[in-house]
Design an enzyme around this catalytic site. Sequence first.
Site, PDB file in Angstrom:
ATOM      1  N   GLU A 129       2.074   6.178  -7.131  1.00 28.07           N
ATOM      2  CA  GLU A 129       1.033   7.070  -7.660  1.00 28.07           C
ATOM      3  C   GLU A 129       1.441   8.540  -7.460  1.00 28.07           C
ATOM      4  OE1 GLU A 129      -2.932   6.139  -6.234  1.00 28.07           O
ATOM      5  OE2 GLU A 129      -2.544   4.007  -6.438  1.00 28.07           O
TER       6      GLU A 129
ATOM      7  N   TYR B 261       0.816  -1.215   0.000  1.00 26.92           N
ATOM      8  CA  TYR B 261       0.000   0.000   0.000  1.00 26.92           C
ATOM      9  C   TYR B 261       0.855   1.274   0.000  1.00 26.92           C
ATOM     10  CZ  TYR B 261      -4.601   2.004   0.050  1.00 26.92           C
ATOM     11  OH  TYR B 261      -5.743   2.643  -0.335  1.00 26.92           O
TER      12      TYR B 261
HETATM   13  C1  LIG Z   1     -14.247  10.164  -0.755  1.00 30.08           C
HETATM   14  C2  LIG Z   1     -13.464  10.078  -2.028  1.00 30.08           C
HETATM   15  C3  LIG Z   1     -12.243  10.889  -1.974  1.00 30.08           C
HETATM   16  C4  LIG Z   1     -11.235  10.471  -2.956  1.00 30.08           C
HETATM   17  C5  LIG Z   1      -9.931  10.955  -2.583  1.00 30.08           C
HETATM   18  C6  LIG Z   1      -8.895  10.251  -3.264  1.00 30.08           C
HETATM   19  C7  LIG Z   1      -7.774   9.994  -2.365  1.00 30.08           C
HETATM   20  C8  LIG Z   1      -6.802   9.165  -3.018  1.00 30.08           C
HETATM   21  C9  LIG Z   1      -6.193   8.147  -2.126  1.00 30.08           C
HETATM   22  C10 LIG Z   1      -5.529   7.151  -2.940  1.00 30.08           C
HETATM   23  C11 LIG Z   1      -5.085   5.972  -2.181  1.00 30.08           C
HETATM   24  C12 LIG Z   1      -5.293   4.736  -3.033  1.00 30.08           C
HETATM   25  C13 LIG Z   1      -4.004   4.085  -3.274  1.00 30.08           C
HETATM   26  C14 LIG Z   1      -4.161   2.705  -3.872  1.00 30.08           C
HETATM   27  O1  LIG Z   1      -4.693   2.822  -5.154  1.00 30.08           O
HETATM   28  C15 LIG Z   1      -2.864   2.066  -3.917  1.00 30.08           C
HETATM   29  C16 LIG Z   1      -2.919   0.619  -4.078  1.00 30.08           C
HETATM   30  O2  LIG Z   1      -3.895  -0.054  -4.235  1.00 30.08           O
HETATM   31  S1  LIG Z   1      -1.407  -0.119  -3.957  1.00 30.08           S
HETATM   32  C17 LIG Z   1      -1.665  -1.828  -3.879  1.00 30.08           C
HETATM   33  C18 LIG Z   1      -1.994  -2.286  -2.489  1.00 30.08           C
HETATM   34  N1  LIG Z   1      -3.364  -2.012  -2.204  1.00 30.08           N
HETATM   35  C19 LIG Z   1      -4.088  -2.700  -1.282  1.00 30.08           C
HETATM   36  O3  LIG Z   1      -3.621  -3.581  -0.618  1.00 30.08           O
HETATM   37  C20 LIG Z   1      -5.523  -2.331  -1.145  1.00 30.08           C
HETATM   38  C21 LIG Z   1      -6.406  -3.331  -1.796  1.00 30.08           C
HETATM   39  N2  LIG Z   1      -7.772  -2.956  -1.627  1.00 30.08           N
HETATM   40  C22 LIG Z   1      -8.561  -3.375  -0.629  1.00 30.08           C
HETATM   41  O4  LIG Z   1      -8.161  -4.123   0.218  1.00 30.08           O
HETATM   42  C23 LIG Z   1     -10.009  -2.873  -0.638  1.00 30.08           C
HETATM   43  O5  LIG Z   1     -10.263  -2.265  -1.815  1.00 30.08           O
HETATM   44  C24 LIG Z   1     -10.385  -1.997   0.573  1.00 30.08           C
HETATM   45  C25 LIG Z   1     -11.717  -1.326   0.327  1.00 30.08           C
HETATM   46  C26 LIG Z   1      -9.321  -0.919   0.772  1.00 30.08           C
HETATM   47  C27 LIG Z   1     -10.521  -2.879   1.839  1.00 30.08           C
HETATM   48  O6  LIG Z   1     -11.223  -3.990   1.619  1.00 30.08           O
HETATM   49  P1  LIG Z   1     -12.553  -4.479   2.429  1.00 30.08           P
HETATM   50  O7  LIG Z   1     -13.135  -3.445   3.297  1.00 30.08           O
HETATM   51  O8  LIG Z   1     -13.454  -5.071   1.430  1.00 30.08           O
HETATM   52  O9  LIG Z   1     -11.960  -5.546   3.414  1.00 30.08           O
HETATM   53  P2  LIG Z   1     -12.131  -7.111   3.424  1.00 30.08           P
HETATM   54  O10 LIG Z   1     -11.385  -7.728   2.314  1.00 30.08           O
HETATM   55  O11 LIG Z   1     -11.762  -7.570   4.793  1.00 30.08           O
HETATM   56  O12 LIG Z   1     -13.703  -7.381   3.163  1.00 30.08           O
HETATM   57  C28 LIG Z   1     -14.702  -7.180   4.149  1.00 30.08           C
HETATM   58  C29 LIG Z   1     -15.729  -8.305   4.050  1.00 30.08           C
HETATM   59  O13 LIG Z   1     -16.444  -8.203   2.831  1.00 30.08           O
HETATM   60  C30 LIG Z   1     -16.228  -9.379   2.047  1.00 30.08           C
HETATM   61  N3  LIG Z   1     -16.060  -8.931   0.655  1.00 30.08           N
HETATM   62  C31 LIG Z   1     -15.577  -7.747   0.262  1.00 30.08           C
HETATM   63  N4  LIG Z   1     -15.560  -7.693  -1.078  1.00 30.08           N
HETATM   64  C32 LIG Z   1     -16.035  -8.879  -1.521  1.00 30.08           C
HETATM   65  C33 LIG Z   1     -16.241  -9.440  -2.809  1.00 30.08           C
HETATM   66  N5  LIG Z   1     -15.947  -8.748  -3.921  1.00 30.08           N
HETATM   67  N6  LIG Z   1     -16.733 -10.693  -2.888  1.00 30.08           N
HETATM   68  C34 LIG Z   1     -17.028 -11.410  -1.782  1.00 30.08           C
HETATM   69  N7  LIG Z   1     -16.851 -10.938  -0.529  1.00 30.08           N
HETATM   70  C35 LIG Z   1     -16.353  -9.689  -0.409  1.00 30.08           C
HETATM   71  C36 LIG Z   1     -14.970  -9.990   2.567  1.00 30.08           C
HETATM   72  O14 LIG Z   1     -14.894 -11.356   2.329  1.00 30.08           O
HETATM   73  C37 LIG Z   1     -15.078  -9.674   4.046  1.00 30.08           C
HETATM   74  O15 LIG Z   1     -16.017 -10.608   4.592  1.00 30.08           O
HETATM   75  P3  LIG Z   1     -15.931 -11.081   6.108  1.00 30.08           P
HETATM   76  O16 LIG Z   1     -16.234  -9.865   6.937  1.00 30.08           O
HETATM   77  O17 LIG Z   1     -16.993 -12.126   6.217  1.00 30.08           O
HETATM   78  O18 LIG Z   1     -14.564 -11.593   6.339  1.00 30.08           O
END
Ligand SMILES: CCCCCCCCCCCCC[C@@H](O)CC(=O)SCCNC(=O)CCNC(=O)[C@H](O)C(C)(C)COP(=O)(O)OP(=O)(O)OC[C@H]1O[C@@H](n2cnc3c(N)ncnc32)[C@H](O)[C@@H]1OP(=O)(O)O
Length: 358
Positions: free
Chosen positions: A289, A282
Amino acid sequence: MPLTPLVYWAQRHEDIYLRVELTDAQDIDVHVHENFLQFKAQGHGAKGQNEYEFSLEFLSPVKPEVIHRSTQRQVSITVKKGQHGWWERLTLKERKPVFLAPDFDRWLDESDAEMEIREKEEKKNRLKASRHKEEEGFISLKTAFLFVYNLVQFLGFSWIFVNMTVRLFIFGQDSLYDTFHTISDVMFFCQILAAVEVLNAAFGVVHSGVIPSLIQVVGRNFVLFIIFGSLEEMHNRPVVFFVFYLWSAIEIVRYPFYMLGCFNTEWKTLTWLRYTIWIPLYPLGVLAEAVAVIQSIPIFDETKLFSIPLPKALGTSISFSFVLYIYLVLMFLGLLINFRHLYKQRKRRFRTKKRKAN
Ligand SMILES: CCCCCCCCCCCCC[C@@H](O)CC(=O)SCCNC(=O)CCNC(=O)[C@H](O)C(C)(C)COP(=O)(O)OP(=O)(O)OC[C@H]1O[C@@H](n2cnc3c(N)ncnc32)[C@H](O)[C@@H]1OP(=O)(O)O
């Protein structure tokens, strides 16, 4: 001597029903205390328009709350029995009052009443079963939708990751310069599709936070469409390689993790990777970026692309680079919010696992 109306009665295991033969009843006063009921009302009964009253001493105590409803023809009273059961008669005294008679419209004997309860119970169960079936149908539809979504994203990002890795091995450093031309179409597709994740979170389809999903999707699409997509000068920069590689590195782990989750299955190594590799990826991703944004600033200044025209008195225009400086600050805030969110998710995940293991 007070006038007494005609009163008809029937019972169920839980209730007593009384029907008082008074038309256009007014000023109705019904009181219940232990096993005693008192009724008073103005109305038209057997002795014309008058005040009518009666009292009943029930066989057993009843609940204090009483429901009464008056229509043009009669007053209906429902009293709840203190204890669920069948009464052999209504009143404590064996001799029933002269004004009291069975209500044959509602009359049921004990076995009929039991049958009625059973039928009600069966109806309730049937309703429950059909609701359960509907819910199951919805859940399987949701699971199928999520599975297909995750599969498509997994295939897209795997293609990107494998393609970039193979090209890096074959062409070495040269491959860093043409990432955009070879990869961007698939990346555009995957990142547009990723908007579904914000909707999923917003409509409660998955338990993700809306803000973290929005930050992720808006943040990436800003870089992809505005910085890389609109500036040809950026297409051949190695920074594109690093941004795409870091994005796809997490997604080839995250989507298969979700796919297994759709079937309530998990593979420990994958779970560990999903909740761990973001720690280095991250900040590196945000750094890459930020480098892309900083590299684009002089190009926006020079080309005046997206610059905001100002009234003549104030000057020519505001360069888009002004927006980019603000965006760099937002990126930092976005990084903090999502880092905190992912840290919490990681703690929650591993804490639950540990508890389950104990
Ligand atoms: C307000 C707007 C303003 C905009 C301003 C802009 C600001 C710019 C900031 C820029 C920063 C972004 C930088 C970024 O682009 C850089 C990178 O990505 S670098 C690479 C590394 N990145 C990462 O590691 C992040 C990857 N992304 C994520 O992890 C997710 O997108 C995130 C939303 C960040 C977090 O994920 P989530 O909340 O979904 O966490 P979980 O995985 O634990 O999920 C929670 C529970 O939901 C179930 N789930 C979620 N999605 C699915 C799906 N598609 N299918 C099935 N189930 C899903 C998951 O299983 C979990 O269930 P449980 O609670 O039962 O465990």
